[in-house]
Design a protein around this motif. Structure first.
Motif, short mmCIF file in Angstrom:
data_model
loop_
_atom_site.label_atom_id
_atom_site.label_comp_id
_atom_site.label_asym_id
_atom_site.label_seq_id
_atom_site.Cartn_x
_atom_site.Cartn_y
_atom_site.Cartn_z
N LEU A 59 1.31 0.80 -13.56
CA LEU A 59 2.10 0.93 -12.64
C LEU A 59 2.06 2.29 -11.97
CD1 LEU A 59 5.60 1.05 -12.12
CD2 LEU A 59 5.43 3.01 -12.52
N VAL A 60 1.18 1.51 -10.42
CA VAL A 60 1.36 2.61 -9.63
C VAL A 60 2.41 3.37 -9.15
CG1 VAL A 60 0.30 2.77 -7.38
CG2 VAL A 60 -0.71 1.39 -9.35
N ASP A 61 2.08 4.90 -8.77
CA ASP A 61 3.38 5.49 -7.84
C ASP A 61 2.92 6.64 -8.17
OD1 ASP A 61 5.56 6.47 -7.29
OD2 ASP A 61 6.74 6.82 -9.61
N GLY A 62 3.31 6.46 -6.12
CA GLY A 62 1.92 7.51 -4.99
C GLY A 62 0.43 7.65 -5.56
N GLY A 75 -12.11 0.61 -1.58
CA GLY A 75 -11.71 -0.59 -2.22
C GLY A 75 -10.44 -0.37 -1.11
N LEU A 76 -10.09 -1.44 -2.23
CA LEU A 76 -8.70 -1.81 -2.18
C LEU A 76 -7.51 -0.97 -2.89
CD1 LEU A 76 -6.53 -3.82 -0.57
CD2 LEU A 76 -6.68 -5.26 -3.25
N MET A 77 -6.59 -0.21 -2.28
CA MET A 77 -5.29 0.75 -2.68
C MET A 77 -4.06 0.08 -2.46
SD MET A 77 -7.76 3.25 -2.76
CE MET A 77 -6.66 4.83 -2.22
N LEU A 78 -3.46 0.68 -3.88
CA LEU A 78 -2.42 -0.44 -3.96
C LEU A 78 -1.61 1.18 -3.88
CD1 LEU A 78 0.48 -2.20 -3.99
CD2 LEU A 78 -0.27 -2.10 -6.74
N GLU A 79 -0.79 1.20 -2.81
CA GLU A 79 -0.41 3.20 -2.77
C GLU A 79 -1.41 3.81 -2.79
OE1 GLU A 79 3.63 4.36 -4.14
OE2 GLU A 79 3.43 2.60 -5.30
N GLU A 80 -1.73 4.81 -3.22
CA GLU A 80 -2.97 5.68 -2.85
C GLU A 80 -3.89 6.17 -4.87
OE1 GLU A 80 -3.21 7.40 -0.72
OE2 GLU A 80 -1.96 6.85 0.41
N VAL A 81 -3.85 4.57 -5.04
CA VAL A 81 -4.86 4.60 -6.61
C VAL A 81 -5.70 3.23 -6.30
CG1 VAL A 81 -4.63 3.06 -8.39
CG2 VAL A 81 -2.21 5.29 -7.92
N ALA A 82 -6.67 3.98 -6.14
CA ALA A 82 -7.81 2.18 -6.13
C ALA A 82 -7.33 1.48 -7.29
CB ALA A 82 -9.40 3.22 -5.94
N VAL A 140 -0.33 -4.83 -12.01
CA VAL A 140 -0.45 -4.04 -11.12
C VAL A 140 1.06 -3.52 -9.93
CG1 VAL A 140 -1.11 -2.06 -10.58
CG2 VAL A 140 -2.72 -3.42 -11.27
N THR A 141 2.41 -2.65 -10.33
CA THR A 141 3.11 -2.87 -9.77
C THR A 141 2.75 -1.87 -9.10
OG1 THR A 141 4.69 -4.55 -11.65
CG2 THR A 141 5.61 -2.50 -9.93
N SER A 142 3.45 -1.93 -7.73
CA SER A 142 4.20 -0.08 -7.61
C SER A 142 5.58 0.28 -7.37
CB SER A 142 3.75 -0.85 -5.90
OG SER A 142 3.72 -0.26 -5.01
N ALA A 143 5.53 1.28 -7.75
CA ALA A 143 6.92 1.08 -8.18
C ALA A 143 7.52 1.96 -6.65
CB ALA A 143 7.10 2.96 -8.89
N GLY A 144 6.92 2.59 -5.94
CA GLY A 144 7.21 3.00 -3.83
C GLY A 144 7.34 1.90 -3.49
N THR A 145 6.57 0.84 -3.71
CA THR A 145 7.19 -0.37 -2.95
C THR A 145 8.42 -0.99 -3.37
OG1 THR A 145 4.92 -0.83 -2.32
CG2 THR A 145 6.19 -3.05 -2.60
N LEU A 146 8.54 -1.03 -4.34
CA LEU A 146 10.07 -1.68 -5.53
C LEU A 146 11.47 -0.57 -4.20
CD1 LEU A 146 9.46 -1.61 -8.68
CD2 LEU A 146 9.45 -3.52 -7.65
N ALA A 187 -0.60 -7.76 7.34
CA ALA A 187 0.63 -7.10 7.57
C ALA A 187 1.79 -7.21 5.61
CB ALA A 187 1.16 -9.07 6.63
N ARG A 188 1.09 -5.83 4.84
CA ARG A 188 1.02 -5.93 4.07
C ARG A 188 0.99 -4.07 3.84
NH1 ARG A 188 0.31 -10.60 3.66
NH2 ARG A 188 1.11 -11.79 1.92
N ALA A 189 2.46 -3.19 3.79
CA ALA A 189 2.23 -1.68 3.72
C ALA A 189 1.72 -0.90 2.94
CB ALA A 189 3.60 -1.31 4.60
N GLN A 190 2.06 -1.41 2.10
CA GLN A 190 1.54 -1.19 0.57
C GLN A 190 -0.09 -1.01 0.29
OE1 GLN A 190 3.19 -4.21 1.09
NE2 GLN A 190 3.34 -5.70 -0.56
#
Ligand SMILES: *Cc1c(COP(=O)(O)O)cnc(C)c1O
Length: 454
Positions: free
Chosen positions: A417-420, A33-40, A54-60, A22-25
């Motif tokens: 912060l994660v961005d790509g 393991g668990l990735m948020l955008e392209e960061v493990a 940890v915040t995903s800039a791409g998701t924002l 349910a969560r594309a990010q």
């Protein structure tokens, strides 16, 4: 004591696979393991320790565009003013500013943060029931877009201050539409008897009064009925009330150019329906469309919550003779207050792919703080976790880090912060000595203790 709602649910908790689907990010990589955008996420936890936000800039960005597109498609002239209180980190504000967001602020501190992040004053609105004189003066001196006035008393005070400063304050009246948003009582704001806004039947009179004040320029109305709302019906009811006010006040000969539709759109934390930008846009169009208004929205949670996770480590697994074990995490209610404050449900996913496929067992997820209320989940069905295992607590990007305290002398957690494929530290963990850095002991007390110490 009442049990948290999770004890009583009939539906089984969503599995790790269902939470991730349910969560594309987010996704589970078999090796990383668990990735948020392209960061493990284990890379971030390795580098900064836990707990860490940890915040995903791409998701924002993605969510901002989705909401802006829905309003465009509905043919609405609408601007998004991000509700800064949801997550006020400068990097978050900057990401949204670059997308074109304005800001909805509720304090001098938030106003200064928004300006620091580069949000133009004419894209800032100021809400809140208790703005101090200093805050109203800062708003006037900063020439922000509008002040959302919540009472006759505030209007009177603002009029005096603006007059004295030789300024004209642009004002919208925040209306209490007396609509029940069917949300948690602590986040409902639009019922008669809630502390927010001006009773809708008093609003036309106050608007007419405001129009007579030389230092006040009334430009419209605002409404905000609460938070975590998925059903478009209460939005539609509130906006219909405001549309009626616009017509009534215009019929009395006053100009009304602006309606601020507030925030409140909900997300799917567990498996409840999420608020739909298209349904919200439709509700606005049906009620306020065609009135030639400049429309504002103040989304907070919907933009920011899914963009953040809180990483934590298991410090102890405490077994009981009977009943589920207590899995004690290194994050607590001082970090993430929502479960204690609102009985809120947050998904919890192991960072390791191997941990994520362990057999699921019911556990009580708790923090180390000395309060029974320091409970993240009771009886949660989770893949079995051992000491040292790390997890991500999902959807904590809004009303997460901003509500943290240092209760139990626990320093504020680090933030990244994660961005790509890139990531950066955006706030180091607070050093423990910072907790008492501003404290002093009066001389006479220090002297009295000097002979007995040690
Ligand atoms: C809190 C708040 C918002 C944002 O609410 P969300 O539910 O996070 O979208 C918007 N406007 C006002 C006036 C608020 O107090």
């Amino acid at each position: 004591m009442a049990s948290p709602a999770s004890d009583l649910r009939a539906e089984p908790d969503p599995s790790v696979a269902e939470l991730l689907a349910a969560r594309a990010q987010l996704r589970m990589d078999p090796f990383e393991g668990l990735m948020l955008e392209e960061v493990a996420l284990r890379t971030v936890a390795d580098a900064l320790g836990t707990p860490v936000w940890v915040t995903s800039a791409g998701t924002l960005r993605g969510r901002y565009r989705q909401l802006a597109d829905a309003l465009d498609e509905a043919g609405l002239d609408a601007q998004l003013h991000y509700a800064v209180k949801a997550n006020d980190h400068l990097a978050v504000l900057r990401v949204l500013q670059a997308e074109g967001a304005g800001a909805d602020v509720v304090s001098a501190g938030e106003l200064r943060r928004a300006l620091l992040a580069g949000i133009a004053p004419d894209r800032i609105v100021f809400s809140g029931v208790g703005k101090s004189d200093d805050e109203l003066m800062l708003a006037l001196d900063s020439s922000i877009a509008q002040i959302n006035v919540e009472s006759r008393e505030e209007l009177d005070r603002l009029s005096v201050l603006a007059d004295g400063a030789g300024r004209v304050a642009r004002v919208v009246l925040r209306v209490n539409p007396d609509v029940d948003a069917n949300t948690h009582a602590k986040i409902s704001t639009g019922r008669a008897g809630d502390k927010f806004g001006i009773a809708h039947d008093e609003a036309p009179g106050l608007y007419a009064l405001a129009a007579t004040l030389p230092a006040i320029e009334p430009i419209g109305f605002a409404v905000h009925i609460g938070s975590q709302i998925a059903d478009p019906a209460p939005f539609r009811a509130a906006y219909a009330r405001v549309a009626a006010l616009v017509r009534q006040v215009r019929a009395a000969g006053h100009a009304v150019s602006t309606v601020d539709c507030g925030g409140g759109l909900g997300i799917g934390y567990r498996d409840e329906p999420a608020g739909s930008p298209r349904a919200l846009a439709h509700a606005i169009r049906l009620t306020l469309g065609g009135l030639g208004l400049r429309l504002l929205l103040e989304p907070g949670r919907w933009l920011a919550a899914p963009a953040g996770v809180l990483l934590s480590r298991v410090v102890r697994v405490k077994r009981q003779a009977e009943g589920p074990p207590f899995v004690v995490l290194d994050c607590a209610m001082n970090d993430l207050l929502r479960p204690s404050l609102y009985d809120s449900w947050h998904g919890v996913v192991p960072l390791s792919a191997r941990d994520a496929v362990a057999p699921a067992l019911p556990v009580h997820l708790v923090g180390p703080v000395c309060e029974t209320g320091d409970t993240l989940a009771r009886g949660r069905l989770m893949p079995e976790l051992s000491c040292g295992a790390r997890v991500a607590i999902l959807d904590t990007g809004a009303y997460g880090s901003v509500m943290s305290s240092t209760y139990n002398a626990r320093p504020l957690a680090a933030q990244a912060l994660v961005d790509g494929a890139r990531w950066a530290t955006i706030r180091p963990r607070q050093p423990v000595a910072a907790l008492w850095a501003g404290e002093s002991v009066p001389d006479w007390i220090a002297a009295a203790g000097a002979g007995t110490a040690g």
